[in-house]
Design a protein around this motif. Structure first.
Motif, PDB file in Angstrom:
ATOM      1  N   PHE A 106       0.799  -1.153  -0.244  1.00 28.65           N
ATOM      2  CA  PHE A 106      -0.083   0.177   0.034  1.00 28.65           C
ATOM      3  C   PHE A 106       0.716   1.386  -0.030  1.00 28.65           C
ATOM      4  CE2 PHE A 106      -2.822  -3.147   2.021  1.00 28.65           C
ATOM      5  CZ  PHE A 106      -3.948  -3.192   0.845  1.00 28.65           C
ATOM      6  N   SER A 107       2.220   1.193   0.055  1.00 29.78           N
ATOM      7  CA  SER A 107       2.982   2.392   0.260  1.00 29.78           C
ATOM      8  C   SER A 107       3.501   2.687  -1.283  1.00 29.78           C
ATOM      9  CB  SER A 107       4.069   2.211   1.095  1.00 29.78           C
ATOM     10  OG  SER A 107       5.015   3.395   0.915  1.00 29.78           O
ATOM     11  N   VAL A 108       2.688   3.481  -1.897  1.00 28.42           N
ATOM     12  CA  VAL A 108       3.166   4.093  -3.337  1.00 28.42           C
ATOM     13  C   VAL A 108       4.726   4.432  -3.370  1.00 28.42           C
ATOM     14  CG1 VAL A 108       2.865   5.544  -5.171  1.00 28.42           C
ATOM     15  CG2 VAL A 108       0.787   4.567  -3.895  1.00 28.42           C
ATOM     16  N   THR A 109       5.061   5.193  -2.711  1.00 26.62           N
ATOM     17  CA  THR A 109       6.494   5.660  -2.327  1.00 26.62           C
ATOM     18  C   THR A 109       7.616   4.480  -2.379  1.00 26.62           C
ATOM     19  OG1 THR A 109       5.942   7.480  -1.250  1.00 26.62           O
ATOM     20  CG2 THR A 109       8.041   7.071  -0.973  1.00 26.62           C
ATOM     21  N   GLU A 110       7.217   3.551  -1.509  1.00 26.79           N
ATOM     22  CA  GLU A 110       8.099   2.365  -1.191  1.00 26.79           C
ATOM     23  C   GLU A 110       7.871   1.529  -2.611  1.00 26.79           C
ATOM     24  OE1 GLU A 110       9.335  -1.066   2.010  1.00 26.79           O
ATOM     25  OE2 GLU A 110       7.993   0.399   2.449  1.00 26.79           O
ATOM     26  N   LEU A 111       6.708   1.351  -3.081  1.00 26.40           N
ATOM     27  CA  LEU A 111       6.585   0.654  -4.331  1.00 26.40           C
ATOM     28  C   LEU A 111       7.540   1.107  -5.334  1.00 26.40           C
ATOM     29  CD1 LEU A 111       2.688  -0.130  -4.462  1.00 26.40           C
ATOM     30  CD2 LEU A 111       4.483  -1.793  -4.429  1.00 26.40           C
TER      31      LEU A 111
END
Length: 164
Positions: A106-111
């Motif tokens: 769910f973390s777009v930044t981490e993805l």
């Protein structure tokens, strides 16, 4: 809008979109068992943990088993909210089953960071999460299918007797 009006509209929707197609099938001579199988498979395939695949799965299985395509697809579409709700539990259960660490979903930044650092590893990691979810679904699906099929057969037999 009043509660009675909302209930009437929901009842009308339910009657038109769910009950009426089933009754029509019974009147055409389709057995309650065949309808139960169609409903159960539509529900079980409708929660397959890969988004965008359930329509094709339902169509293929429906053609193979000569099931009613509109009915199996209606059930499949009704299962969409359930499919969304079960994605994370299927994925996390699969990671746990295979002893793998949970990858961020769910973390777009981490993805984005994971993809930018190694696109190939990103595809491997998230591809495996999908595989883990499919394995868990494959373990649960036969039990769910049996429960839905055997639970709906008596109801459909009774509905069949009422429509004759």
């Amino acid at each position: 809008m009043s509660t009675a009006t909302e209930k009437a509209q929901f009842g009308g929707f339910w009657q038109r979109r769910v009950v009426a197609p089933i009754v029509a099938q019974l009147k055409q001579g389709i057995t309650p068992e065949k309808i139960a199988l169609t409903l159960a498979l539509g529900a079980v395939l409708g929660i397959f943990p890969i988004l965008g695949s359930t329509t094709i799965l339902c169509a293929a299985i429906g053609i193979w088993l000569k099931l009613n395509q509109p009915v199996i697809q209606i059930v499949n579409y009704f299962m969409y909210p359930v499919q969304i709700a079960l994605l994370l539990p299927f994925y996390r259960a699969g990671e746990t089953l295979f002893g793998q660490p949970h990858v961020p979903i769910f973390s777009v930044t981490e993805l984005m960071q994971r993809f930018q650092s190694s696109p190939t590893q990103f595809l491997v990691d998230y591809g495996m999460v999908g595989v883990y979810g499919i394995v868990v679904w494959a373990l649960v699906a036969p039990l769910l299918l049996a429960g839905l099929y055997y639970g709906s057969c008596p109801l459909l037999r009774a509905l069949g007797r009422r429509t004759r």
